[in-house]
Design a protein around this motif. Structure first.
Motif, mmCIF file in Angstrom:
data_model
loop_
_atom_site.group_PDB
_atom_site.id
_atom_site.type_symbol
_atom_site.label_atom_id
_atom_site.label_comp_id
_atom_site.label_asym_id
_atom_site.label_seq_id
_atom_site.Cartn_x
_atom_site.Cartn_y
_atom_site.Cartn_z
ATOM 1 N N GLU A 148 -4.732 -5.817 7.022
ATOM 2 C CA GLU A 148 -3.963 -4.621 6.675
ATOM 3 C C GLU A 148 -2.962 -4.335 7.792
ATOM 4 O OE1 GLU A 148 -4.097 -2.765 3.893
ATOM 5 O OE2 GLU A 148 -5.646 -4.014 2.985
ATOM 6 N N ARG A 169 0.816 -1.211 0.000
ATOM 7 C CA ARG A 169 0.000 0.000 0.000
ATOM 8 C C ARG A 169 0.852 1.264 0.000
ATOM 9 N NH1 ARG A 169 -3.377 -3.742 -1.045
ATOM 10 N NH2 ARG A 169 -5.025 -4.268 0.437
ATOM 11 N N ARG A 170 1.913 1.262 0.805
ATOM 12 C CA ARG A 170 2.727 2.470 0.922
ATOM 13 C C ARG A 170 4.124 2.113 1.420
ATOM 14 N NH1 ARG A 170 2.790 8.045 1.844
ATOM 15 N NH2 ARG A 170 4.154 8.725 3.537
ATOM 16 N N SER A 173 3.333 -0.180 4.622
ATOM 17 C CA SER A 173 1.933 -0.566 4.753
ATOM 18 C C SER A 173 1.610 -1.587 3.669
ATOM 19 C CB SER A 173 1.036 0.668 4.614
ATOM 20 O OG SER A 173 -0.326 0.307 4.607
ATOM 21 N N PHE A 174 0.959 -2.690 4.060
ATOM 22 C CA PHE A 174 0.684 -3.746 3.091
ATOM 23 C C PHE A 174 -0.442 -4.650 3.576
ATOM 24 C CE2 PHE A 174 3.875 -5.205 6.043
ATOM 25 C CZ PHE A 174 3.550 -6.520 6.317
#
Length: 286
Positions: free
Chosen positions: A270, A157-158, A261-262
């Motif tokens: 999450e 994600r990030r 983040s993943f």
């Protein structure tokens, strides 16, 4: 019984780490001190430091953590479950072996730790440059590692960083998008075409007289991407002499993998893993 905590020393004049430790650790030889550094026992402002020539400035603190026992990790463990673990990698430590260094790596330390617990070996999910600190993720099986490799853009994600750059970017926030290529001496640079697309987002968090602290996020994980982009923007990462930095205020590359983040590849949960920004970064932009 808990091991006795060593005192915290305050730096009162500019120095480098090895002579400072030698002057404050009576009865210890240079080899003793270097062994402490190698094992990750020396902390500067609470962060593990392995370089003997790490520069010190007045006001910093230096401490020794007790020797780790029987297979303990020489750096903080940020997260662990049945499939994954994440560490807070110190600057100066390779993620995995290269042609010059086979033993002293994050991968070897984590693998040995898991083997001592009877859990097999580690599988590296991604890499950080030797001189970049922060969140580094491992899988506990090849199947989980492969899941990340096959579904990286879906799962991640990030990837957030903190960077201290010389001067400041021309705008307080922006996106850098170029194509990167590596030359014969392994230096990366931007080209008009024929390279691999690299995208870096940034925002200035704090502006000092000589440096700026940036929040950085990357859409792509190209080799040296952040370092190249800010060098070409005219504000190289402090301490990055390879890409044009004129100063080395902390004795390390001022780049830190602050958060990852993943989606968990097995459970789907999450996850947000964070490593605190090194205190020295903030000191440079006061």
């Amino acid at each position: 019984m808990q091991p006795k905590q060593a005192p915290i020393l305050t730096v009162d004049r500019a120095d480098t780490l090895l002579p400072f430790l030698l002057s404050h650790q009576k009865g210890k030889s240079r080899n003793n001190i270097k062994a402490l550094l190698t094992r990750g026992q020396v902390l500067v402002d609470g962060q593990a430091v392995t370089r003997h020539d790490h520069p010190l400035v007045p006001g910093q603190t230096v401490s020794l953590r007790p020797r780790l026992q029987g297979g303990d990790l020489p750096f903080p463990l940020l997260y662990e479950d049945a499939d994954l673990l994440a560490i807070d990698k110190p600057a100066g430590l390779l993620s995995t072996a290269n042609e010059r260094e086979q033993e002293r790596t994050a991968f070897r330390a984590v693998s040995d730790w898991l083997r001592d617990r009877g859990e097999g070996r580690a599988f590296l999910v991604h890499r950080l440059d030797r001189d970049t600190s922060g969140v580094l993720l491992f899988a506990k099986s090849e199947a989980v590692q492969q899941r990340f490799q096959n579904e990286w853009n879906t799962l991640i994600r990030r990837r957030g960083y903190r960077a201290v750059v010389e001067g400041a970017p021309p705008e307080p926030a922006g996106t850098i998008r170029t194509q990167l290529r590596e030359n014969r001496i392994h230096k990366v640079y931007s080209v008009r075409s024929g390279g691999k697309t690299a995208v870096t987002h940034y925002q200035v968090e704090r502006l000092g007289a000589d440096y700026a602290l940036l929040a950085v996020a990357i859409d792509t994980g190209r080799k040296n991407q952040i370092r190249v982009h800010f060098s070409e923007l005219g504000c190289p990462v402090a301490g990055d002499k390879v890409y044009g930095a004129a100063t080395d205020p902390l004795g390390r590359l001022c780049l830190h993998a602050h958060e990852l983040s993943f989606a968990h590849p097995v459970t789907g949960a999450e996850l947000l893993l964070r490593s605190e920004t090194p205190r020295g970064f903030s000191r440079l932009v006061r």
